[in-house]
Write a protein that holds these residues in place. Structure first.
Motif, mmCIF file in Angstrom:
data_model
loop_
_atom_site.group_PDB
_atom_site.id
_atom_site.type_symbol
_atom_site.label_atom_id
_atom_site.label_comp_id
_atom_site.label_asym_id
_atom_site.label_seq_id
_atom_site.Cartn_x
_atom_site.Cartn_y
_atom_site.Cartn_z
ATOM 1 N N ALA A 110 -6.774 -0.794 -4.207
ATOM 2 C CA ALA A 110 -6.566 -1.693 -3.380
ATOM 3 C C ALA A 110 -4.611 -1.983 -2.685
ATOM 4 C CB ALA A 110 -6.072 -3.583 -3.903
ATOM 5 N N GLU A 111 -3.939 -1.174 -3.786
ATOM 6 C CA GLU A 111 -2.825 -0.716 -3.817
ATOM 7 C C GLU A 111 -2.452 0.482 -1.709
ATOM 8 O OE1 GLU A 111 -0.570 -1.005 -7.250
ATOM 9 O OE2 GLU A 111 0.332 0.264 -6.463
ATOM 10 N N ALA A 112 -3.048 0.670 -2.067
ATOM 11 C CA ALA A 112 -2.933 2.108 -1.157
ATOM 12 C C ALA A 112 -3.423 1.780 0.330
ATOM 13 C CB ALA A 112 -4.406 3.327 -1.877
ATOM 14 N N ALA A 113 -4.784 0.960 -0.004
ATOM 15 C CA ALA A 113 -5.611 -0.113 1.232
ATOM 16 C C ALA A 113 -3.700 -0.543 1.987
ATOM 17 C CB ALA A 113 -6.554 -1.182 0.895
ATOM 18 N N ALA A 114 -3.491 -1.336 0.530
ATOM 19 C CA ALA A 114 -2.486 -2.324 1.201
ATOM 20 C C ALA A 114 -1.207 -2.118 2.172
ATOM 21 C CB ALA A 114 -1.875 -3.357 0.199
ATOM 22 N N SER A 115 -0.932 -0.712 1.693
ATOM 23 C CA SER A 115 0.148 0.675 1.911
ATOM 24 C C SER A 115 0.205 0.620 3.831
ATOM 25 C CB SER A 115 0.540 1.599 1.397
ATOM 26 O OG SER A 115 -0.793 2.935 1.479
ATOM 27 N N GLY A 116 -1.226 0.693 4.089
ATOM 28 C CA GLY A 116 -1.018 0.459 5.514
ATOM 29 C C GLY A 116 -1.120 1.917 6.055
ATOM 30 N N MET A 117 -0.490 3.165 4.787
ATOM 31 C CA MET A 117 -0.109 4.507 4.903
ATOM 32 C C MET A 117 -1.384 5.147 5.718
ATOM 33 S SD MET A 117 2.686 5.758 1.743
ATOM 34 C CE MET A 117 1.924 5.240 0.837
ATOM 35 N N PHE A 118 -2.344 4.997 5.196
ATOM 36 C CA PHE A 118 -4.041 5.694 5.641
ATOM 37 C C PHE A 118 -4.130 5.195 6.411
ATOM 38 C CE2 PHE A 118 -2.906 5.774 0.600
ATOM 39 C CZ PHE A 118 -1.651 7.035 0.949
ATOM 40 N N ASP A 119 -5.480 5.884 6.865
ATOM 41 C CA ASP A 119 -6.299 4.964 8.323
ATOM 42 C C ASP A 119 -7.491 4.901 7.567
ATOM 43 O OD1 ASP A 119 -4.860 6.151 10.183
ATOM 44 O OD2 ASP A 119 -5.650 8.740 9.130
ATOM 45 N N ALA A 120 -8.252 5.660 6.460
ATOM 46 C CA ALA A 120 -8.916 5.283 5.655
ATOM 47 C C ALA A 120 -9.156 5.507 3.829
ATOM 48 C CB ALA A 120 -10.490 5.870 6.009
ATOM 49 N N ILE A 121 -9.991 4.802 3.497
ATOM 50 C CA ILE A 121 -10.200 5.451 1.927
ATOM 51 C C ILE A 121 -11.139 5.949 1.822
ATOM 52 C CG2 ILE A 121 -9.769 3.837 -0.177
ATOM 53 C CD1 ILE A 121 -7.267 2.897 1.274
#
Ligand SMILES: [Zn+2]
Length: 291
Positions: free
Chosen positions: A152-163
């Protein structure tokens, strides 16, 4: 359309000949867009961002980023000039580890890529997919909670196009029991909330079918919630060999359709585009029987 937005050259090496073996296999399996997404830790320039030097020393391939970028862009151009139906995209799969978040953001902003996947493989110093034996003596519900907190942190970071493989924690089939039920549900809901808010896609990956859990990532409940929340999806084989390229994507498409998806998201220079999911009638009885 069918896309494969998660393949690795690493074992074969970053050469044109190897990339073409992936391209040929993808074409045979009806893939229209293929994104090479080498692990960031395989590049000398990016490996420090993993902050796990022992792992990198043991498993990293020490590639040069410039070689990879040039080779993939050259292959993409060659196919385009030759009138190929298959488009090649340049991507990376990046481990999300909270300790290098800001440095990673700055690095990614400087790279001219088509797509960046963010994946959680690490809970602290534990690599959760490095062997079923590494789970011994660990609390499984705790592993679920810790995993989804990071996802969820990774997704919230907005750094990535997809998880990438959004519920990888289920890989060995250890989290499908009643003891993990609420942790999986709550964690999945948290990931969906974060991805919806930041506009991050979730990957639908056939790799889970080849792992002990024998299920597409993510599970249907999570994927249905993502659909309701309006989150886009990419498709992935997570191939580590040319033979695996595009493998199981018919099943992944059927899985996405069961969750209500009719579209897939593609990326060029990190700009998303939404395309219809094909084939319409791709769910073969064999594929469905596996679910
Ligand atoms: Zn991968």
């Amino acid at each position: 359309m069918i896309i494969d937005y998660h393949v690795h050259l690493e074992r074969a090496g970053i050469t044109r000949a190897n990339a073409m073996r992936f391209v040929q296999q993808a074409t045979q399996r009806g893939v229209c867009e293929l994104a090479f997404t080498e692990h960031a830790f395989n590049f000398v320039e990016l490996a420090p961002l993993l902050a796990r030097p022992e792992y990198v020393a043991r498993y990293g391939h020490g590639f040069q980023l410039a070689d990879y970028i040039r080779m993939v862009r050259d292959v993409a151009r060659e196919l385009e000039d030759g009138g190929s139906q298959l488009k090649v995209r340049l991507g990376l799969e990046v481990d999300y580890v909270p300790e290098t978040g800001q440095a990673l953001r700055e690095t990614l902003a400087e790279l001219d890529l088509d797509v960046v996947l963010g994946s959680v493989h690490w809970i602290g110093q534990w690599g959760i997919d490095l062997g079923a034996d590494t789970w011994e003596g660990r609390s499984r519900p705790r592993a679920c909670r810790d995993y989804f907190l990071l996802a969820a942190e990774a997704a919230a970071s907005g750094m990535f196009d997809a998880i990438g493989h959004p519920d990888l924690v289920k890989i060995y089939g250890f989290t499908t029991g009643e003891d993990c039920r609420s942790a999986m549900q709550e964690g999945g809901a948290e990931l969906v909330r974060a991805a919806a808010e930041s506009g991050t896609c979730l990957e639908v990956s056939s790799a889970g079918l080849r792992r002990p859990v024998r299920e597409v990532y993510p599970g249907l409940e999570l994927l249905r919630a993502a659909r309701v929340a309006g989150i886009g999806i990419t498709l992935a084989s997570d191939a580590h060999e040319p033979d695996e390229c595009g493998l199981g994507l018919t099943d992944a498409v059927a899985w996405a359709r069961r969750a209500g998806y009719t579209e897939v998201t593609t990326f060029s220079r990190r700009v998303p585009a939404v395309r219809p999911l094909r084939p319409e009638g791709g769910e073969t009885p064999i594929a469905l029987a596996r679910f």
